[in-house]
Design an enzyme around this catalytic site. Sequence first.
Site, PDB file in Angstrom:
ATOM      1  N   GLY A  66      -5.550 -10.750   4.400  1.00  0.00           N
ATOM      2  CA  GLY A  66      -6.456 -10.205   3.375  1.00  0.00           C
ATOM      3  C   GLY A  66      -5.749  -9.283   2.386  1.00  0.00           C
TER       4      GLY A  66
ATOM      5  N   ASP B  77      -1.686  -9.646   8.956  1.00  0.00           N
ATOM      6  CA  ASP B  77      -2.617  -9.928  10.052  1.00  0.00           C
ATOM      7  C   ASP B  77      -3.545 -11.061   9.595  1.00  0.00           C
ATOM      8  OD1 ASP B  77      -4.354  -9.887  12.147  1.00  0.00           O
ATOM      9  OD2 ASP B  77      -5.069  -7.857  11.849  1.00  0.00           O
TER      10      ASP B  77
ATOM     11  N   ARG C  18      -9.362   0.088   2.384  1.00  0.00           N
ATOM     12  CA  ARG C  18     -10.002  -0.743   3.424  1.00  0.00           C
ATOM     13  C   ARG C  18     -11.498  -0.524   3.323  1.00  0.00           C
ATOM     14  NH1 ARG C  18      -7.649  -4.242   6.354  1.00  0.00           N
ATOM     15  NH2 ARG C  18      -5.412  -4.036   6.395  1.00  0.00           N
TER      16      ARG C  18
ATOM     17  N   LYS D  97      -4.389   0.420  -2.147  1.00  0.00           N
ATOM     18  CA  LYS D  97      -5.298  -0.448  -1.384  1.00  0.00           C
ATOM     19  C   LYS D  97      -6.375   0.395  -0.724  1.00  0.00           C
ATOM     20  CE  LYS D  97      -4.087  -2.063   2.782  1.00  0.00           C
ATOM     21  NZ  LYS D  97      -3.287  -2.782   3.778  1.00  0.00           N
TER      22      LYS D  97
ATOM     23  N   ASP E 189       0.860  -1.192   0.000  1.00  0.00           N
ATOM     24  CA  ASP E 189       0.000   0.000   0.000  1.00  0.00           C
ATOM     25  C   ASP E 189       0.892   1.237   0.000  1.00  0.00           C
ATOM     26  OD1 ASP E 189       0.761   0.521   2.652  1.00  0.00           O
ATOM     27  OD2 ASP E 189      -0.989  -0.471   3.491  1.00  0.00           O
TER      28      ASP E 189
HETATM   29  C1  R5P Z   1      -1.894  -2.022   7.110  1.00  0.00           C
HETATM   30  O1  R5P Z   1      -1.961  -0.975   6.530  1.00  0.00           O
HETATM   31  C2  R5P Z   1      -0.646  -2.839   7.249  1.00  0.00           C
HETATM   32  O2  R5P Z   1       0.432  -2.256   6.618  1.00  0.00           O
HETATM   33  C3  R5P Z   1      -0.865  -4.233   6.704  1.00  0.00           C
HETATM   34  O3  R5P Z   1      -1.071  -4.180   5.323  1.00  0.00           O
HETATM   35  C4  R5P Z   1      -2.063  -4.840   7.353  1.00  0.00           C
HETATM   36  O4  R5P Z   1      -1.923  -4.802   8.737  1.00  0.00           O
HETATM   37  C5  R5P Z   1      -2.283  -6.251   6.931  1.00  0.00           C
HETATM   38  O5  R5P Z   1      -3.497  -6.684   7.476  1.00  0.00           O
HETATM   39  P1  R5P Z   1      -4.264  -7.910   6.837  1.00  0.00           P
HETATM   40  O6  R5P Z   1      -3.275  -9.024   6.707  1.00  0.00           O
HETATM   41  O7  R5P Z   1      -5.357  -8.228   7.831  1.00  0.00           O
HETATM   42  O8  R5P Z   1      -4.836  -7.463   5.543  1.00  0.00           O
END
Ligand code: R5P
Length: 312
Positions: free
Chosen positions: A226, A223, A194, A192, A169
């Site tokens: 996704g 995390d 959300r 990206k 991102d």
């Molecule tokens: C968010 O902006 C972080 O840089 C990671 O992209 C995010 O924490 C990843 O989260 P997930 O694996 O749930 O998409």
Amino acid sequence: MDELKVFTGNAHPALAKAVAKYLKIPLGECEVFTFSNENIFVRILENVRQRDTFVIQPFCSPINNNLVELLIMLDALKRASAGRITAVVPYYGYGRTDKKDQPRVPITARLVADLLTVAGANRLLTVDLHAAQIQGFFNIPVDELTALKLFTRYFKEKKLKDLVVVATDIGITKRARDLAASLDASLAIMEKRRVGNIDKAETMNVIGEVEGKVALTVDDEIDTGGSLISVASALEKRGVKEIYACCTHPIFSGSAVSRLASSPIKEVVVTDTVPLNGEKKLDKITVLPIAPLLGEAIHRIHTGLSIGAMFE
Ligand code: R5P
């Protein structure tokens, strides 16, 4: 403050042991346990008066428990007259809640900074914050290490041809650019979005040339997986040959690991800033140890050497 003491709570004792081994000192003795009424109790079992003390505790699952454990340990050290107290938080959870970007939301990353300071931390040592600006939430010195050098060394040895480093991102673009420069690779950036406040990310556009290339995505954490899965499918649609991923903090919550297993990603390279137990392991997940980096930084903080020099 001639003597260095390293303590750990219950978040990641294996990492603390590896750091103590690097420093060639025994781990400091303390007891940290929870009473049946869920109150956490801490007792430092050795003299820390005027000592240079470090407490290693990432904010991994169970995050709220691990955070409170650390706060209570800092308080115990402060009241035991430690000379200097450094909170070593290899993974700074709550880092993603770092701005008021919708009405009536908290800035929890700032609140946690205040809590650590009030509890007794004189310094913070951490690795790859979600956003470097979080350093400014603290009025005590913050040393932020990065795992980028570890990833650079690992991927240099792989000698991948036609490599493009992909920022998952916009926020990670600077780190991705640094990684691309040190790997002699080109750069692409994913846009990206959300969806609401739930753990759902959509990849909208790809900025840069990726067709026919080997992609290496970079992020601070995975995390739910996704974001990475949506980036991987966008890259596949645009004709990349192979996809590798690297990230510092493998949180791997929910079904992240099975999602990674069935994804087109060839290898996911992470560090062990948080514990990776059996169910979070996969053949395609490579773990690079973070203990030498943390151990060296602790040695340098203790002896007054430059930390910046570690990354030159
Ligand atoms: C968010 O902006 C972080 O840089 C990671 O992209 C995010 O924490 C990843 O989260 P997930 O694996 O749930 O998409």
